[in-house]
Design an enzyme around this catalytic site. Structure first.
Site: not given
Length: 280
Positions: A116, A183
C-alpha cells in the site's frame, strides 16, 4: 502449463480483456476459486478481519501471511498468488522490507507481493522489482492507514488529492509495478488512471472502468450476514445462513437419534462377534 504470467495481465489490458481477482486464505477456498477459473488470488491482510477475528488489518503479522499463503499455493496450479505485505512489514526499514518480501516468495510460494502507498514507497518498489520480486501497488483507501483516514472514506475527491493519486499511479508504474489496486475512489478518477497507465488497474469501490475487479471472498459469499458489507461489495450467495442451517440439522439428528444410521456405520463379521460374546 504452470501459473499464469504477470506479463499476461498487461497483454489483457492492451486487448481490452477484463479480469477478476478474489481473496482466499486457505486450501479449500483457494482450490474452489481456481476451479471456478479465477486468474489471480490475493492472500489479503483482510484475513485479519474475515478469518482471524480482528477489528482491522493492523494486527496481521508476517507469519500470518506466510502461513496462509502456503496453504493457498498448495491448493492452486494456475492462478497468480499475490501476498499482501502486512502493516509495518515494509514501512520502517527498506532492508527489512526486502527480507519480508523475500519470505513471501521463498517460504510462502507467492508469485508477487502487494504494498500500500504512493510516491513514498516508489524507491522500495523499484528495489524489489530489480531484485526479482513482482510488485502490485495499492492506492486510494489503503486499509492499513484506515485510522489515519478516519474510517472508510472515499479518497481522491479534491483536485489536489486526485492529481496526487494519478501521479502516484504513474510513479508506481515507472518503478516497475505490474498492476495497481484502486480502492474507494470516484469512478471518473479511476477511469482517468486506467486510461493513463499501461499496466492494469484493479478496482474495489472504484467503479466499472478499471481493467479488473477484486472482492473479499467472505463478503461475496455472504459468510457474515450480521456484518454489513461496504457499498462496493456484492453478495453472490448467502452461505452463512446455509452453514448454520446445516449444522442445526446435524445437531437435531444427533440429539434425536436419526444420525448415524446403518448407512454410516461399519459392520463386524458374525463369527467374530460370536467368539467375542463367548469370551465374555
Amino acid at each position: 502449463m504452470g501459473r499464469l504470467s504477470i506479463h499476461k495481465l498487461k497483454e489483457w489490458k492492451a486487448q481490452g480483456r477484463r479480469f477478476a481477482m478474489i481473496t482466499a486464505y486457505d486450501y479449500p477456498t483457494a482450490r474452489l476459486v481456481e476451479q471456478a477459473g479465477i486468474p489471480i488470488i490475493l492472500v489479503g491482510d483482510s484475513l485479519g478481519s474475515v478469518v482471524l477475528g480482528y477489528d482491522s488489518t493492523v494486527p496481521v503479522t508476517m507469519d500470518d501471511i506466510v502461513y496462509h499463503t502456503r496453504a493457498v499455493v498448495r491448493a492452486t496450479e494456475k492462478a497468480i498468488v499475490v501476498a499482501d505485505m502486512p502493516f509495518m512489514s515494509y514501512q520502517a526499514d527498506p532492508n527489512e522490507a526486502m527480507r519480508n518480501a523475500g519470505r513471501l516468495l521463498k517460504e510462502g510460494g507467492a508469485t508477487a507481493v502487494k504494498l500500500e502507498g504512493g510516491s513514498h514507497i516508489v524507491p522500495l518498489v523499484r528495489r524489489m522489482v530489480e531484485a526479482g520480486i513482482p510488485v502490485m501497488g495499492h492506492l486510494g483507501l489503503t486499509p492499513q492507514s484506515v485510522n489515519q483516514f478516519g474510517g472508510h472514506k472515499v479518497q481522491g475527491k479534491t483536485p489536489a488529492a486526485a492529481a496526487k493519486l494519478i501521479a502516484d499511479a504513474r510513479a508506481l508504474e515507472d518503478a516497475g509495478a505490474f498492476a495497481v489496486v484502486l480502492e474507494t475512489i470516484p469512478a471518473p478518477l479511476a477511469r482517468m488512471v486506467t486510461e493513463r497507465l499501461a499496466i492494469p488497474t484493479i478496482g474495489i469501490g472504484a467503479g466499472p472502468h478499471c481493467d479488473a475487479q477484486v472482492q473479499v471472498l467472505h463478503d461475496m459469499l455472504g459468510i457474515y450476514d450480521d456484518r454489513r458489507p461496504l457499498k462496493h461489495a456484492k453478495r453472490y450467495a448467502v452461505l452463512g445462513a446455509a452453514i448454520r442451517d446445516a449444522v442445526r440439522a446435524y445437531i437435531e439428528e444427533v440429539e434425536g437419534g436419526a444420525f448415524p444410521t446403518a448407512e454410516h456405520s461399519f459392520e463386524m463379521d458374525e463369527a467374530t462377534l460370536a467368539e467375542l460374546a463367548q469370551a465374555g
